[in-house]
Design a protein around this motif. Structure first.
Motif, PDB file in Angstrom:
ATOM      1  N   ALA A  18       0.822  -1.205   0.000  1.00  0.00           N
ATOM      2  CA  ALA A  18       0.000   0.000   0.000  1.00  0.00           C
ATOM      3  C   ALA A  18       0.857   1.256   0.000  1.00  0.00           C
ATOM      4  N   GLY A  19       2.102   1.118  -0.394  1.00  0.00           N
ATOM      5  CA  GLY A  19       3.017   2.250  -0.343  1.00  0.00           C
ATOM      6  C   GLY A  19       2.910   3.162  -1.540  1.00  0.00           C
ATOM      7  N   VAL A  20       3.957   3.926  -1.752  1.00  0.00           N
ATOM      8  CA  VAL A  20       4.008   4.927  -2.820  1.00  0.00           C
ATOM      9  C   VAL A  20       3.996   4.231  -4.182  1.00  0.00           C
ATOM     10  N   ARG A  21       3.148   4.705  -5.086  1.00  0.00           N
ATOM     11  CA  ARG A  21       3.128   4.158  -6.440  1.00  0.00           C
ATOM     12  C   ARG A  21       4.283   4.730  -7.257  1.00  0.00           C
ATOM     13  N   VAL A  22       4.845   3.881  -8.110  1.00  0.00           N
ATOM     14  CA  VAL A  22       5.929   4.299  -9.001  1.00  0.00           C
ATOM     15  C   VAL A  22       5.413   4.223 -10.429  1.00  0.00           C
ATOM     16  N   ALA A  23       5.322   5.373 -11.078  1.00  0.00           N
ATOM     17  CA  ALA A  23       4.778   5.457 -12.429  1.00  0.00           C
ATOM     18  C   ALA A  23       5.882   5.760 -13.427  1.00  0.00           C
ATOM     19  N   LEU A  24       5.564   5.554 -14.698  1.00  0.00           N
ATOM     20  CA  LEU A  24       6.491   5.877 -15.778  1.00  0.00           C
ATOM     21  C   LEU A  24       5.968   7.094 -16.527  1.00  0.00           C
ATOM     22  N   GLY A 111      -5.182  11.937 -10.782  1.00  0.00           N
ATOM     23  CA  GLY A 111      -5.402  12.845  -9.665  1.00  0.00           C
ATOM     24  C   GLY A 111      -4.567  14.103  -9.687  1.00  0.00           C
ATOM     25  N   THR A 112      -3.562  14.151 -10.570  1.00  0.00           N
ATOM     26  CA  THR A 112      -2.599  15.252 -10.543  1.00  0.00           C
ATOM     27  C   THR A 112      -2.373  15.838 -11.927  1.00  0.00           C
ATOM     28  N   VAL A 113      -2.245  17.164 -11.965  1.00  0.00           N
ATOM     29  CA  VAL A 113      -1.809  17.872 -13.163  1.00  0.00           C
ATOM     30  C   VAL A 113      -0.511  18.586 -12.823  1.00  0.00           C
ATOM     31  N   VAL A 114       0.541  18.310 -13.582  1.00  0.00           N
ATOM     32  CA  VAL A 114       1.839  18.944 -13.374  1.00  0.00           C
ATOM     33  C   VAL A 114       1.940  20.162 -14.289  1.00  0.00           C
ATOM     34  N   VAL A 115       2.289  21.313 -13.722  1.00  0.00           N
ATOM     35  CA  VAL A 115       2.465  22.530 -14.516  1.00  0.00           C
ATOM     36  C   VAL A 115       3.794  23.191 -14.161  1.00  0.00           C
ATOM     37  N   SER A 202       3.473  17.021  -3.471  1.00  0.00           N
ATOM     38  CA  SER A 202       2.381  16.196  -3.974  1.00  0.00           C
ATOM     39  C   SER A 202       2.801  15.162  -4.997  1.00  0.00           C
ATOM     40  N   HIS A 203       3.902  15.411  -5.705  1.00  0.00           N
ATOM     41  CA  HIS A 203       4.277  14.567  -6.837  1.00  0.00           C
ATOM     42  C   HIS A 203       5.786  14.685  -7.005  1.00  0.00           C
ATOM     43  N   VAL A 204       6.434  13.601  -7.445  1.00  0.00           N
ATOM     44  CA  VAL A 204       7.889  13.601  -7.584  1.00  0.00           C
ATOM     45  C   VAL A 204       8.275  13.065  -8.957  1.00  0.00           C
ATOM     46  N   HIS A 205       9.205  13.749  -9.609  1.00  0.00           N
ATOM     47  CA  HIS A 205       9.832  13.248 -10.836  1.00  0.00           C
ATOM     48  C   HIS A 205      11.183  12.668 -10.456  1.00  0.00           C
ATOM     49  N   LEU A 206      11.288  11.348 -10.508  1.00  0.00           N
ATOM     50  CA  LEU A 206      12.530  10.678 -10.135  1.00  0.00           C
ATOM     51  C   LEU A 206      13.486  10.681 -11.318  1.00  0.00           C
ATOM     52  N   THR A 207      14.630  11.303 -11.107  1.00  0.00           N
ATOM     53  CA  THR A 207      15.688  11.405 -12.099  1.00  0.00           C
ATOM     54  C   THR A 207      16.920  11.886 -11.355  1.00  0.00           C
ATOM     55  N   ASP A 208      17.901  12.402 -12.043  1.00  0.00           N
ATOM     56  CA  ASP A 208      19.091  12.928 -11.380  1.00  0.00           C
ATOM     57  C   ASP A 208      19.735  13.942 -12.320  1.00  0.00           C
ATOM     58  N   GLY A 209      20.736  14.651 -11.826  1.00  0.00           N
ATOM     59  CA  GLY A 209      21.390  15.659 -12.649  1.00  0.00           C
ATOM     60  C   GLY A 209      22.632  16.180 -11.966  1.00  0.00           C
ATOM     61  N   THR A 210      23.277  17.125 -12.627  1.00  0.00           N
ATOM     62  CA  THR A 210      24.478  17.747 -12.095  1.00  0.00           C
ATOM     63  C   THR A 210      24.326  19.266 -12.190  1.00  0.00           C
ATOM     64  N   GLY A 238       5.402   9.778   5.334  1.00  0.00           N
ATOM     65  CA  GLY A 238       4.001   9.520   5.035  1.00  0.00           C
ATOM     66  C   GLY A 238       3.534  10.084   3.706  1.00  0.00           C
ATOM     67  N   PHE A 239       4.444  10.302   2.784  1.00  0.00           N
ATOM     68  CA  PHE A 239       4.099  10.812   1.457  1.00  0.00           C
ATOM     69  C   PHE A 239       3.067   9.909   0.795  1.00  0.00           C
ATOM     70  N   SER A 240       2.007  10.503   0.252  1.00  0.00           N
ATOM     71  CA  SER A 240       0.926   9.714  -0.341  1.00  0.00           C
ATOM     72  C   SER A 240       0.764   9.975  -1.834  1.00  0.00           C
TER      73      SER A 240
END
Length: 279
Positions: A18-24, A111-115, A202-210, A238-240
């Motif tokens: 029931a944890g954090v969902r990982v999307a593509l 549920g989310t719109v990223v702007v 509310s939302h995270v983009h998983l990536t990395d950079g320099t 408790g991030f949902s």
């Protein structure tokens, strides 16, 4: 909608998790079509898809997106509005872009719109942005989450490209999307900023950079950001929301290498979110 069997074991969350969902994010297969994002998401064992609205007509069509979601058993968890420079011609005026994205998100069950924050030259839109985001959130019943950007530099000096600012943390936005690659360019520590944001994250983009000034969207662990520790913090805080993988695969030598990179990134996320299966 369940995940398909046969996915990489470390990349697949345990049953009943029931944890954090990982999307593509569909940006991770760019410049290929949205269809490919749904196919890859299912085959690798992701929990859903974030659709970036682009010039591709399928990305703009809620009926076609819903059909893909059903076909591949992949829920659409977020819509990324066409507020980038390269999508300036998509869906007309700035507020129209956000409203149409919110309407489509509601229709497809996202549920989310990223702007992105407004550019300084978007008069009328930029001055009333925070109020407009709040209004659209209430009107359409979706979370409009403003993404952190980074300073533009011209001849070594910062050019003020965004209004009120590229950094959403001090602003009054109720919901924020955090992108590690953007944070790297800006010289920010994502872990510390996430702690500051609290439940506004509310939302995270998983990536990395320099810090070399380019928006690289590297695989996590290839840059300077504390990606692993940040994901672990999400669990304890408790991030949902959703963690959406948004890495660049344009330099991959074919589909096999692309899928390898995306599978490794999913495994990284599962591992640091406490979702990896014991082997």
């Amino acid at each position: 909608m369940g995940r398909v069997s046969g996915a990489v074991s470390e990349g697949t969350a345990p049953e009943g998790n029931a944890g954090v969902r990982v999307a593509l994010s569909s940006a991770s297969v760019y410049p290929l079509a949205v269809h490919e994002a749904f196919a890859v998401s299912r085959s690798l064992g992701y929990d859903g898809v974030e659709v970036m609205v682009t010039n591709n007509h399928v990305s703009q069509n809620p009926d076609k997106l819903s059909a893909l979601s059903q076909q591949y058993g992949q829920p659409i968890v977020a819509i990324h509005a066409p507020t980038l420079l390269l999508t300036q011609q998509v869906w007309g005026k700035a507020w129209t872009k956000v409203e149409m994205s919110a309407a489509m998100a509601a229709e497809v069950g996202a549920g989310t719109v990223v702007v992105h924050p407004p550019f300084r030259w978007q008069s009328g839109y930029a001055e009333n942005f925070a109020e407009g985001v709040q209004r659209i959130t209430a009107e359409y019943g979706v979370t409009v989450a403003v993404e952190n950007m980074y300073p533009w530099r011209v001849r070594g000096r910062e050019a003020k490209a965004y209004l009120p600012h590229w950094n959403p943390v001090p602003q009054s936005y109720e919901a924020i999307t955090w992108d590690f690659s953007h944070a790297a360019i800006a010289g920010m520590d994502s872990l510390e900023e996430m702690r500051t944001l609290g439940d506004r994250l509310s939302h995270v983009h998983l990536t990395d950079g320099t810090t070399n000034g380019r928006d690289e969207h590297l695989l996590p662990g290839q840059g300077t950001q504390r990606c692993a520790e940040s994901l672990e913090f999400l669990v304890t805080s408790g991030f949902s929301g959703v963690v959406a993988v948004e890495v660049s695969t344009r330099k991959a030598k074919g589909a096999d290498e692309r899928d390898k990179w995306l599978g490794e990134t999913l495994a990284f996320a599962r591992r640091h979110l406490g979702q990896a299966k014991e082997t």
